[in-house]
Structure formats: structure tokens, C-alpha cells
Design a protein around this motif. Structure first.
Motif, PDB file in Angstrom:
ATOM      1  N   ASP A  69       0.735  -1.200  -0.085  1.00 24.99           N
ATOM      2  CA  ASP A  69      -0.088  -0.060  -0.086  1.00 24.99           C
ATOM      3  C   ASP A  69       0.908   1.229  -0.208  1.00 24.99           C
ATOM      4  O   ASP A  69       0.687   2.176   0.859  1.00 24.99           O
ATOM      5  CB  ASP A  69      -0.947  -0.133   1.241  1.00 24.99           C
ATOM      6  N   TRP A  70       1.993   1.559  -0.888  1.00 26.18           N
ATOM      7  CA  TRP A  70       2.735   2.439  -0.941  1.00 26.18           C
ATOM      8  C   TRP A  70       2.279   3.608  -2.121  1.00 26.18           C
ATOM      9  O   TRP A  70       3.130   4.338  -2.680  1.00 26.18           O
ATOM     10  CB  TRP A  70       4.363   1.879  -1.249  1.00 26.18           C
ATOM     11  N   GLN A  71       1.021   3.412  -2.696  1.00 25.76           N
ATOM     12  CA  GLN A  71       0.891   4.143  -3.896  1.00 25.76           C
ATOM     13  C   GLN A  71       0.725   5.673  -3.554  1.00 25.76           C
ATOM     14  O   GLN A  71       1.030   6.210  -4.692  1.00 25.76           O
ATOM     15  CB  GLN A  71      -0.749   3.863  -4.188  1.00 25.76           C
ATOM     16  N   ASN A  72       0.799   5.998  -2.609  1.00 20.24           N
ATOM     17  CA  ASN A  72       0.705   7.341  -2.179  1.00 20.24           C
ATOM     18  C   ASN A  72       1.916   7.779  -1.406  1.00 20.24           C
ATOM     19  O   ASN A  72       2.253   8.930  -0.974  1.00 20.24           O
ATOM     20  CB  ASN A  72      -0.453   7.749  -1.613  1.00 20.24           C
ATOM     21  N   GLN A  73       3.012   7.023  -1.296  1.00 15.98           N
ATOM     22  CA  GLN A  73       4.306   7.148  -0.700  1.00 15.98           C
ATOM     23  C   GLN A  73       5.363   7.766  -1.356  1.00 15.98           C
ATOM     24  O   GLN A  73       5.349   7.449  -2.477  1.00 15.98           O
ATOM     25  CB  GLN A  73       4.604   5.918   0.041  1.00 15.98           C
ATOM     26  N   LEU A  74       6.149   8.669  -0.730  1.00 22.25           N
ATOM     27  CA  LEU A  74       7.285   9.038  -1.491  1.00 22.25           C
ATOM     28  C   LEU A  74       8.450   8.312  -1.076  1.00 22.25           C
ATOM     29  O   LEU A  74       8.539   7.391  -0.034  1.00 22.25           O
ATOM     30  CB  LEU A  74       7.820  10.665  -0.600  1.00 22.25           C
ATOM     31  N   PHE A  75       9.177   8.094  -2.238  1.00 18.71           N
ATOM     32  CA  PHE A  75      10.481   7.191  -2.071  1.00 18.71           C
ATOM     33  C   PHE A  75      11.637   8.007  -1.827  1.00 18.71           C
ATOM     34  O   PHE A  75      11.951   8.967  -2.760  1.00 18.71           O
ATOM     35  CB  PHE A  75      10.558   6.399  -3.581  1.00 18.71           C
ATOM     36  N   TYR A  76      12.337   7.596  -0.682  1.00 18.70           N
ATOM     37  CA  TYR A  76      13.378   8.376  -0.271  1.00 18.70           C
ATOM     38  C   TYR A  76      14.631   7.884  -1.301  1.00 18.70           C
ATOM     39  O   TYR A  76      15.016   6.679  -1.109  1.00 18.70           O
ATOM     40  CB  TYR A  76      13.798   8.063   1.022  1.00 18.70           C
ATOM     41  N   SER A  77      15.384   8.773  -1.760  1.00 17.32           N
ATOM     42  CA  SER A  77      16.466   8.218  -2.917  1.00 17.32           C
ATOM     43  C   SER A  77      17.628   9.134  -2.815  1.00 17.32           C
ATOM     44  O   SER A  77      17.228  10.488  -2.605  1.00 17.32           O
ATOM     45  CB  SER A  77      16.029   8.271  -4.270  1.00 17.32           C
ATOM     46  N   LEU A  78      18.733   8.696  -2.705  1.00 16.38           N
ATOM     47  CA  LEU A  78      20.249   9.657  -2.593  1.00 16.38           C
ATOM     48  C   LEU A  78      20.779   9.444  -4.042  1.00 16.38           C
ATOM     49  O   LEU A  78      21.748   9.868  -4.182  1.00 16.38           O
ATOM     50  CB  LEU A  78      20.816   9.229  -1.547  1.00 16.38           C
ATOM     51  N   ASP A  79      20.372   8.777  -4.967  1.00 18.37           N
ATOM     52  CA  ASP A  79      20.936   8.593  -6.174  1.00 18.37           C
ATOM     53  C   ASP A  79      19.967   9.219  -7.378  1.00 18.37           C
ATOM     54  O   ASP A  79      19.305   8.433  -7.974  1.00 18.37           O
ATOM     55  CB  ASP A  79      21.115   7.023  -6.486  1.00 18.37           C
ATOM     56  N   PRO A  80      20.485  10.479  -7.947  1.00 21.23           N
ATOM     57  CA  PRO A  80      19.722  10.878  -9.210  1.00 21.23           C
ATOM     58  C   PRO A  80      19.577  10.027 -10.419  1.00 21.23           C
ATOM     59  O   PRO A  80      18.575  10.034 -11.000  1.00 21.23           O
ATOM     60  CB  PRO A  80      20.329  12.171  -9.463  1.00 21.23           C
ATOM     61  N   ARG A  81      20.631   9.142 -10.549  1.00 20.55           N
ATOM     62  CA  ARG A  81      20.608   8.351 -11.818  1.00 20.55           C
ATOM     63  C   ARG A  81      19.447   7.337 -11.638  1.00 20.55           C
ATOM     64  O   ARG A  81      18.800   6.979 -12.707  1.00 20.55           O
ATOM     65  CB  ARG A  81      21.946   7.270 -11.730  1.00 20.55           C
ATOM     66  N   LEU A  82      19.269   6.777 -10.557  1.00 20.00           N
ATOM     67  CA  LEU A  82      18.034   5.974  -9.904  1.00 20.00           C
ATOM     68  C   LEU A  82      16.551   6.566 -10.593  1.00 20.00           C
ATOM     69  O   LEU A  82      15.801   5.854 -10.925  1.00 20.00           O
ATOM     70  CB  LEU A  82      18.096   5.448  -8.799  1.00 20.00           C
ATOM     71  N   GLU A  83      16.574   7.693  -9.971  1.00 21.52           N
ATOM     72  CA  GLU A  83      15.318   8.652 -10.376  1.00 21.52           C
ATOM     73  C   GLU A  83      15.191   8.578 -11.880  1.00 21.52           C
ATOM     74  O   GLU A  83      14.063   8.550 -12.424  1.00 21.52           O
ATOM     75  CB  GLU A  83      15.319   9.819  -9.690  1.00 21.52           C
ATOM     76  N   THR A  84      16.266   9.077 -12.461  1.00 18.94           N
ATOM     77  CA  THR A  84      16.053   9.004 -13.873  1.00 18.94           C
ATOM     78  C   THR A  84      15.719   7.703 -14.690  1.00 18.94           C
ATOM     79  O   THR A  84      14.945   7.458 -15.426  1.00 18.94           O
ATOM     80  CB  THR A  84      17.547   9.484 -14.641  1.00 18.94           C
ATOM     81  N   LYS A  85      16.336   6.667 -14.155  1.00 19.65           N
ATOM     82  CA  LYS A  85      16.107   5.469 -14.845  1.00 19.65           C
ATOM     83  C   LYS A  85      14.507   4.877 -14.529  1.00 19.65           C
ATOM     84  O   LYS A  85      13.960   4.125 -15.413  1.00 19.65           O
ATOM     85  CB  LYS A  85      17.030   4.299 -14.163  1.00 19.65           C
ATOM     86  N   PHE A  86      13.996   5.241 -13.434  1.00 18.22           N
ATOM     87  CA  PHE A  86      12.551   4.914 -13.165  1.00 18.22           C
ATOM     88  C   PHE A  86      11.715   6.130 -13.266  1.00 18.22           C
ATOM     89  O   PHE A  86      10.709   6.169 -12.901  1.00 18.22           O
ATOM     90  CB  PHE A  86      12.792   4.401 -11.698  1.00 18.22           C
ATOM     91  N   ALA A  87      12.126   6.809 -13.869  1.00 17.99           N
ATOM     92  CA  ALA A  87      10.973   8.135 -14.434  1.00 17.99           C
ATOM     93  C   ALA A  87       9.864   7.618 -14.897  1.00 17.99           C
ATOM     94  O   ALA A  87       8.811   8.243 -14.647  1.00 17.99           O
ATOM     95  CB  ALA A  87      11.853   9.188 -15.472  1.00 17.99           C
ATOM     96  N   SER A  88       9.905   6.774 -15.893  1.00 21.98           N
ATOM     97  CA  SER A  88       8.507   6.207 -16.404  1.00 21.98           C
ATOM     98  C   SER A  88       7.575   5.674 -15.718  1.00 21.98           C
ATOM     99  O   SER A  88       6.367   5.330 -15.680  1.00 21.98           O
ATOM    100  CB  SER A  88       8.870   5.452 -17.598  1.00 21.98           C
ATOM    101  N   GLU A  89       8.405   5.276 -14.322  1.00 27.01           N
ATOM    102  CA  GLU A  89       7.217   4.490 -13.249  1.00 27.01           C
ATOM    103  C   GLU A  89       6.389   5.620 -12.465  1.00 27.01           C
ATOM    104  O   GLU A  89       5.713   5.019 -11.519  1.00 27.01           O
ATOM    105  CB  GLU A  89       8.080   3.746 -12.378  1.00 27.01           C
ATOM    106  N   LYS A  90       6.696   6.794 -12.644  1.00 21.41           N
ATOM    107  CA  LYS A  90       5.889   7.922 -12.079  1.00 21.41           C
ATOM    108  C   LYS A  90       5.923   7.851 -10.463  1.00 21.41           C
ATOM    109  O   LYS A  90       4.940   7.929  -9.770  1.00 21.41           O
ATOM    110  CB  LYS A  90       4.504   7.837 -12.388  1.00 21.41           C
TER     111      LYS A  90
END
Length: 202
Positions: A69-90
Motif C-alpha cells: 500500500d505504497w501508492q501514495n508514498q514518497l520514495f527516499y533516494s540519494l541517487d539521481p541516476r536511479l530517479e532518471t532510470k525509473f522516471a517512467s514508473e511515475k
């Protein structure tokens, strides 16, 4: 990495069972690195999803989010490359630890000898493991598998040469155990709810 397909059928579901229970003083398993990692990682309490391609990674991540039930949760990340790779996952990312109880990260290596995940300042900056959220989602690839911590450290030294990262540590204790306090590489560790998304890249 045919063993993963054989054991998990392409990674369609989260596996929580323990593959094999062994005593702490039993001889090391003389089996392939990938199979050894699978056994020890699950013995440590980790949840393992093998994916043949990124479409399966995406599907597995959706299932993890739904299961918890994490649909409305923020994901804590310290790696911008990971955020870019998973950008399409919204996914909604944050770099503020106080805003999230889910840490989404990569790693340096997967260590078969004890089923641990080796990270460093590239993934966790200067934070101790007990400062991270209790829920971890780790994205890794099969080429990151190594047999031992010494092998992992040797590769890190060769890869980064004069710019070797600091804060090198292992994520190992996914369930509370008596040995937590005795493992210096897991200093500051706390038990975590760990999901490993492992992408085939060989």
C-alpha cells in the motif's frame, strides 16, 4: 544466470521462503555464485525478485507497491541516476529522510558468501544503516554478483582508483539476529524489510 530462471520462473512473484537452512559453522557451499547468493540472501530474510528484462522490473515494482500500500508514498533516494532510470514508473521521490519510510537504492555488489548487499557513499552518502528507512527496495544487476567481500572491495578499488568511495558497508541483517552486533561491516545496522529487484544483464 539460468539458475534464477529455473528457481523463480522469470521473477513473476516475490519469494519469501528460505531455500536452505545451514548452521553458522558449516562448510561454505561449493555451488555457483548466483545460487549461493540466493540461498544466503533468503536465509537473511530478504525478498528476492529475479527479472529477465526491465519490463519485469517495472511489473515487480508495481507489485511491491501494491502489496505494501505504497501508492501514495514518497520514495527516499540519494541517487539521481536511479530517479532518471525509473522516471517512467511515475514514482514520487524525495531526498528528505523525514518524508519517507521507503529507501530506493542501487548497490555496488551482491555478496554471495553471506547474502549481503554492499553499498557505499555512492548510494547512502554518509548515513549509517540505522538512519535509513526500515523498508528498502534495492535495484541491482546480475553482473554485480561477487563471491566475497574481499572480491567486491578489490573491484571497487580498481573501478574508482584514486576516487575510492567511503562509508563502505553491507546490508545483511534483514531480520533481527544475535550476530548483528558482531559484524563490523554492518555497524549501525538495524533489521530491514528488504526487496531486491535483480535484473539479468549477462
Amino acid at each position: 544466470m539460468g539458475v534464477f530462471k529455473k528457481l523463480f520462473g522469470g521473477g513473476k512473484k516475490v519469494s519469501k521462503e528460505t531455500a536452505e537452512t545451514r548452521g553458522d559453522h558449516m562448510p561454505d557451499l561449493k555451488i555457483p555464485v548466483d545460487e549461493k547468493f540466493t540461498i544466503y540472501f533468503k536465509k537473511n530474510g530478504g525478498k528476492f525478485i529475479y527479472c529477465e528484462d526491465f519490463a519485469e522490473v517495472s511489473e515487480a515494482l508495481k507489485n511491491i507497491i501494491s502489496e505494501n500500500d505504497w501508492q501514495n508514498q514518497l520514495f527516499y533516494s540519494l541517487d539521481p541516476r536511479l530517479e532518471t532510470k525509473f522516471a517512467s514508473e511515475k514514482l514520487q521521490f524525495t531526498d528528505n529522510r523525514k518524508e519517507s519510510n521507503i529507501f530506493f537504492t542501487t548497490c555496488e555488489h551482491l555478496v554471495a558468501h553471506n547474502g549481503s548487499i554492499l553499498v557505499c557513499s555512492n548510494q547512502i552518502k554518509e548515513k549509517k544503516l540505522d538512519e535509513l528507512p526500515s523498508n528498502l527496495v534495492v535495484f541491482a544487476t546480475t553482473s554485480q554478483l561477487v563471491d566475497s567481500i574481499s572480491e567486491a572491495l578489490k573491484i571497487i578499488k580498481e573501478r574508482y582508483q584514486k576516487n575510492i568511495p567511503n562509508n563502505i558497508t553491507t546490508l545483511k541483517h534483514f531480520q533481527p539476529t544475535a550476530e548483528n552486533k558482531d559484524d563490523f561491516l554492518s555497524y549501525g545496522s538495524a533489521s530491514k524489510n528488504v526487496y531486491l529487484l535483480l535484473l539479468e544483464d549477462f
